[in-house]
Design a protein around this motif. Structure first.
Motif, PDB file in Angstrom:
ATOM      1  N   GLY A  26       9.741 -13.863  49.826  1.00 55.88           N
ATOM      2  CA  GLY A  26       9.538 -13.821  51.266  1.00 55.88           C
ATOM      3  C   GLY A  26       9.207 -15.157  51.910  1.00 55.88           C
ATOM      4  O   GLY A  26       8.930 -15.221  53.103  1.00 55.88           O
ATOM      5  N   VAL A  27       9.237 -16.245  51.140  1.00 55.92           N
ATOM      6  CA  VAL A  27       8.899 -17.568  51.660  1.00 55.92           C
ATOM      7  C   VAL A  27      10.149 -18.441  51.651  1.00 55.92           C
ATOM      8  O   VAL A  27      10.796 -18.604  50.614  1.00 55.92           O
ATOM      9  N   SER A  28      10.476 -19.014  52.807  1.00 60.34           N
ATOM     10  CA  SER A  28      11.627 -19.899  52.934  1.00 60.34           C
ATOM     11  C   SER A  28      11.216 -21.321  52.558  1.00 60.34           C
ATOM     12  O   SER A  28      10.260 -21.863  53.115  1.00 60.34           O
ATOM     13  N   LEU A  29      11.949 -21.884  51.595  1.00 54.84           N
ATOM     14  CA  LEU A  29      11.664 -23.242  51.115  1.00 54.84           C
ATOM     15  C   LEU A  29      12.914 -24.090  51.153  1.00 54.84           C
ATOM     16  O   LEU A  29      13.994 -23.575  50.858  1.00 54.84           O
ATOM     17  N   SER A  78       1.108 -27.099  39.894  1.00 54.84           N
ATOM     18  CA  SER A  78       0.695 -25.724  39.635  1.00 54.84           C
ATOM     19  C   SER A  78       1.776 -24.974  38.873  1.00 54.84           C
ATOM     20  O   SER A  78       2.960 -25.304  38.971  1.00 54.84           O
ATOM     21  N   ARG A  79       1.346 -23.943  38.161  1.00 56.60           N
ATOM     22  CA  ARG A  79       2.271 -23.016  37.502  1.00 56.60           C
ATOM     23  C   ARG A  79       2.396 -21.703  38.288  1.00 56.60           C
ATOM     24  O   ARG A  79       3.126 -20.812  37.891  1.00 56.60           O
ATOM     25  N   ALA A  80       1.677 -21.589  39.400  1.00 53.56           N
ATOM     26  CA  ALA A  80       1.672 -20.358  40.191  1.00 53.56           C
ATOM     27  C   ALA A  80       3.048 -20.106  40.797  1.00 53.56           C
ATOM     28  O   ALA A  80       3.794 -21.042  41.106  1.00 53.56           O
ATOM     29  N   SER A  81       3.369 -18.838  40.993  1.00 53.93           N
ATOM     30  CA  SER A  81       4.627 -18.473  41.647  1.00 53.93           C
ATOM     31  C   SER A  81       4.510 -18.740  43.145  1.00 53.93           C
ATOM     32  O   SER A  81       3.407 -18.910  43.679  1.00 53.93           O
ATOM     33  N   VAL A  82       5.639 -18.753  43.813  1.00 54.12           N
ATOM     34  CA  VAL A  82       5.655 -18.959  45.267  1.00 54.12           C
ATOM     35  C   VAL A  82       4.821 -17.881  45.949  1.00 54.12           C
ATOM     36  O   VAL A  82       4.018 -18.172  46.845  1.00 54.12           O
ATOM     37  N   GLY A  83       4.976 -16.641  45.533  1.00 52.97           N
ATOM     38  CA  GLY A  83       4.201 -15.549  46.116  1.00 52.97           C
ATOM     39  C   GLY A  83       2.705 -15.715  45.908  1.00 52.97           C
ATOM     40  O   GLY A  83       1.908 -15.462  46.816  1.00 52.97           O
ATOM     41  N   GLU A  84       2.320 -16.146  44.718  1.00 56.41           N
ATOM     42  CA  GLU A  84       0.903 -16.383  44.437  1.00 56.41           C
ATOM     43  C   GLU A  84       0.361 -17.528  45.288  1.00 56.41           C
ATOM     44  O   GLU A  84      -0.756 -17.444  45.810  1.00 56.41           O
ATOM     45  N   LEU A  85       1.154 -18.581  45.448  1.00 53.79           N
ATOM     46  CA  LEU A  85       0.735 -19.714  46.281  1.00 53.79           C
ATOM     47  C   LEU A  85       0.570 -19.290  47.736  1.00 53.79           C
ATOM     48  O   LEU A  85      -0.420 -19.637  48.391  1.00 53.79           O
ATOM     49  N   LEU A 103      -7.782 -22.775  60.608  1.00 59.20           N
ATOM     50  CA  LEU A 103      -7.144 -23.411  59.465  1.00 59.20           C
ATOM     51  C   LEU A 103      -5.753 -22.816  59.280  1.00 59.20           C
ATOM     52  O   LEU A 103      -5.586 -21.597  59.294  1.00 59.20           O
ATOM     53  N   ASP A 104      -4.783 -23.698  59.111  1.00 62.56           N
ATOM     54  CA  ASP A 104      -3.403 -23.293  58.853  1.00 62.56           C
ATOM     55  C   ASP A 104      -2.944 -24.029  57.601  1.00 62.56           C
ATOM     56  O   ASP A 104      -3.069 -25.256  57.529  1.00 62.56           O
ATOM     57  N   ILE A 105      -2.467 -23.284  56.611  1.00 61.80           N
ATOM     58  CA  ILE A 105      -1.960 -23.885  55.377  1.00 61.80           C
ATOM     59  C   ILE A 105      -0.533 -23.410  55.200  1.00 61.80           C
ATOM     60  O   ILE A 105      -0.288 -22.214  54.989  1.00 61.80           O
ATOM     61  N   ASP A 106       0.420 -24.319  55.315  1.00 62.27           N
ATOM     62  CA  ASP A 106       1.837 -23.985  55.167  1.00 62.27           C
ATOM     63  C   ASP A 106       2.364 -24.506  53.848  1.00 62.27           C
ATOM     64  O   ASP A 106       2.159 -25.676  53.503  1.00 62.27           O
ATOM     65  N   LEU A 107       3.062 -23.652  53.144  1.00 55.91           N
ATOM     66  CA  LEU A 107       3.720 -24.036  51.903  1.00 55.91           C
ATOM     67  C   LEU A 107       4.995 -24.775  52.291  1.00 55.91           C
ATOM     68  O   LEU A 107       5.958 -24.177  52.760  1.00 55.91           O
ATOM     69  N   LEU A 108       4.982 -26.114  52.151  1.00 54.75           N
ATOM     70  CA  LEU A 108       6.120 -26.933  52.576  1.00 54.75           C
ATOM     71  C   LEU A 108       7.202 -26.996  51.509  1.00 54.75           C
ATOM     72  O   LEU A 108       8.391 -27.006  51.821  1.00 54.75           O
ATOM     73  N   GLY A 109       6.793 -27.072  50.259  1.00 54.44           N
ATOM     74  CA  GLY A 109       7.763 -27.159  49.186  1.00 54.44           C
ATOM     75  C   GLY A 109       7.146 -26.835  47.843  1.00 54.44           C
ATOM     76  O   GLY A 109       5.955 -27.061  47.620  1.00 54.44           O
TER      77      GLY A 109
END
Length: 168
Positions: A104-107, A60-67, A88-94
């Motif tokens: 605001g997202v810890s990666l 994806s080209r989306a930003s972390v915030g958009e994701l 449903l739980d969707i976690d942004l892992l990386g």
């Protein structure tokens, strides 16, 4: 394009919600790389029902915030509420090799190193990819991981007529 990795979990009507999530991911981001689906006993989650978990990678080209916003919208569209069992739980892992806090997202997500239901499917899907902080390959991290009481097992699962996962 950057590789994005998400963890997906469901406690309620697991097959329906996981399939809905995969449909939404494919519609938004295109080609998906999907781990096997694992069932586990609940760990630190409300309720006493078993949980389905898997890991999905896509570009994806989306930003972390958009994701992150997309993940939250999709969770809510599938009945996610703040309290109670998780539909449903969707976690942004990386996102690529980013490390630190972005919009605001810890990666990378801390759960990678904490929970078998995240690390095992991640290690199977991307065994040679490296954790952005430790530098270790995910397969190496899984090989050295002590799951303790975190039992999990693969389950039979199909999506769009394709076998995604088979029980051992």
């Amino acid at each position: 394009m950057t590789q994005v990795v998400v963890g997906i979990g469901s406690h309620v009507e697991c097959e329906r919600h996981v399939r809905a999530c995969l449909d939404a991911l494919a519609a938004e981001f295109g080609e998906l790389r999907i781990s096997r689906v694992f069932e586990s006993e609940p760990v630190g989650a409300p309720g006493n029902k078993n949980v389905y978990n898997l890991v999905v990678a896509f570009d994806s080209r989306a930003s972390v915030g958009e994701l992150k916003a997309w993940c939250k919208r999709t969770e809510r569209a599938n009945g996610r509420i703040d309290r109670g069992p998780v539909t449903l739980d969707i976690d942004l892992l990386g996102v690529g090799d980013r490390r630190g806090t972005f919009e605001g997202v810890s990666l990378p997500h801390d759960d990678i190193l904490r929970f078998a239901f995240v690390l095992r499917p991640l290690a199977e899907l991307l065994p040679d990819a490296r954790h952005p902080i430790t530098g270790q390959r995910y397969a190496e991290l899984w090989a050295g991981f002590d799951p303790g009481q975190q039992r999990l097992w693969p389950v039979d699962f199909t999506w769009r007529g394709q076998v995604i996962s088979k029980a051992d």
